[in-house]
Write an enzyme that holds these catalytic residues in place. Structure first.
Site, short mmCIF file in Angstrom:
data_model
loop_
_atom_site.label_atom_id
_atom_site.label_comp_id
_atom_site.label_asym_id
_atom_site.label_seq_id
_atom_site.Cartn_x
_atom_site.Cartn_y
_atom_site.Cartn_z
N ASP A 15 0.94 -1.24 0.11
CA ASP A 15 -0.29 -0.17 0.27
C ASP A 15 1.17 1.43 0.09
O ASP A 15 0.95 2.54 0.53
CB ASP A 15 -0.93 -0.12 1.10
CG ASP A 15 0.12 0.29 2.68
OD1 ASP A 15 0.54 -0.10 2.01
OD2 ASP A 15 -0.65 0.22 3.40
N HIS A 252 9.84 -0.23 8.80
CA HIS A 252 9.28 -1.37 9.16
C HIS A 252 9.07 -2.56 7.68
O HIS A 252 9.43 -3.95 7.64
CB HIS A 252 7.59 -0.91 8.63
CG HIS A 252 6.60 0.12 10.11
ND1 HIS A 252 6.89 -0.23 11.40
CD2 HIS A 252 6.50 1.59 10.05
CE1 HIS A 252 6.81 0.49 11.76
NE2 HIS A 252 6.68 1.82 11.10
C1 BDR Z 1 2.60 -0.61 8.88
O1 BDR Z 1 1.94 0.67 8.68
C2 BDR Z 1 1.71 1.68 7.36
O2 BDR Z 1 1.54 2.39 7.62
C3 BDR Z 1 2.99 1.11 7.38
O3 BDR Z 1 3.71 0.74 5.55
C4 BDR Z 1 3.96 -0.40 7.54
O4 BDR Z 1 3.35 -1.65 6.46
C5 BDR Z 1 3.81 -0.57 10.19
O5 BDR Z 1 2.73 -0.78 10.73
CA CA Z 2 3.13 -0.90 3.88
#
Ligand code: BDR
Ligand code: CA
Length: 330
Positions: A15, A252
């Site tokens: 995403d 992340h």
């Molecule tokens: C996840 O949430 C999204 O905002 C980031 O892309 C990552 O996949 C982190 O909690």
């Molecule tokens: Ca993500």
């Protein structure tokens, strides 16, 4: 989960999203990873924006041959939330000042159908690295219940066991955004590895790393990533003093790829995961950490691998060395 020195044919379910963009470029730069498709979902932005961002990131990186699909637009079992424009920008890429025109188009299939088609054509060979809400994989399971046998592995960025959540005290954003889908995926019997906040909150990447990358490559792709990360790092630096100290951010999603190719950098625990689907704790990933019988049923599901410890320095060095490779053509 994986063997060193092997190669990985990956569908990247995403995403984008700033850390999603970072992870995409890491995968494209990695010599052992072959990205065979990018499937998109709502999450950090609407799914239409996510698909456009995936096309754009691939176009400017010279990888327009990789198919991009548009997937689920909303959670399976609850109303959707507004995208977090304060974290990723209204455009998902840190409010880019301008975008270069491109001529890429989406593959017309849904993301779920694409995953199923690829798994059927290459049984046992495809790994799905999923770094957004999990609706595409949940729908793919509906189309093809044998998907856990047809995919080589699934690696998820999402969830948390001991580390506090980032959308509630117990929930991580990707799982909270579609807890019903996540519970289906965790229970399906995939060879699944969860890369959650227990490890991603230990790896802080400074903006200076992305500045160095941009200076090294002199390329629109790494300039774009640098601009996007600078916006994203402001959010994390405002929130956490220890992140502000190096003007950094959590990477992340990129850690899902690091866990795929370099599992020795992580300490893991094995156990069933169930997801709380509603109420105050919705999105919580509950890990069965003891092999004892419980009177509460619902825990008779295939165990998964959960990353609980991480060699943070090793991950940072790996991310830097891969992104510094000669992976972009002028
Ligand atoms: C996840 O949430 C999204 O905002 C980031 O892309 C990552 O996949 C982190 O909690
Ligand atoms: Ca993500």
């Amino acid at each position: 989960m994986s063997n060193l020195n092997s190669n990985y044919q990956v569908i990247y379910d995403t995403d984008p999203g700033v850390d999603d963009a970072m992870a995409l470029y890491y995968a494209l730069a990695h010599p052992q990873i072959d990205v065979v498709g990018v499937t998109t979902t709502f999450g950090n932005v609407s799914v239409a924006q996510a698909a456009e961002n995936a096309l754009y990131l691939l176009a400017i990186a010279g990888r327009g041959h990789i198919p991009v699909t548009q997937g689920v637009a909303a959670p399976l079992g609850k109303p959707g939330e507004a995208p977090p424009a304060h974290i990723h920008g209204a455009d998902g890429l840190g409010n880019l000042a301008n975008r270069h025109p491109h001529a890429l188009h989406k593959d017309p299939r849904s993301s779920a159908q694409f995953i199923v088609d690829m798994a059927r054509v290459k049984p046992g060979q495809i790994t799905v690295v999923a770094v957004g809400p999990l609706g595409n994989l949940a729908l793919a399971l509906e189309i093809e219940p044998d998907l856990p046998r047809l995919l080589r592995a699934v690696v998820i960025m999402g969830g948390t066991v001991l580390e506090p959540g980032n959308v509630s005290p117990v929930a991580e954003a990707n799982i909270w955004n579609d807890p019903h889908a996540a519970d289906r995926v965790f229970c399906a019997g995939f060879a699944l590895t969860m890369v959650g906040l227990d490890v991603t909150h230990q790896v802080i990447l400074p903006v200076t790393l992305f500045k160095q990358l941009a200076a090294h490559h002199h390329h629109v792709a790494t300039d774009t990533l640098h601009d996007a990360v600078a916006f994203y790092a402001n959010f994390y630096s405002d929130l956490y003093p220890h992140v502000a100290a190096i003007h950094g951010c959590f990477g992340h999603d990129v850690l899902a790829f690091v866990a795929l190719t370099d599992p020795q950098l992580f300490g893991t625990q094995t156990g069933a995961i169930r997801v709380v689907v509603d109420g105050l704790a919705q999105g919580q990933t509950m890990l069965k950490r003891k092999s004892i019988p419980y009177p509460q049923n619902g825990w008779e599901v295939v165990p998964v691998t959960v990353c609980m410890q991480v060699n943070a320095t090793g991950c940072s060095e790996k991310i830097e060395s891969v992104l510094m490779r000669d992976w972009l053509t002028p």
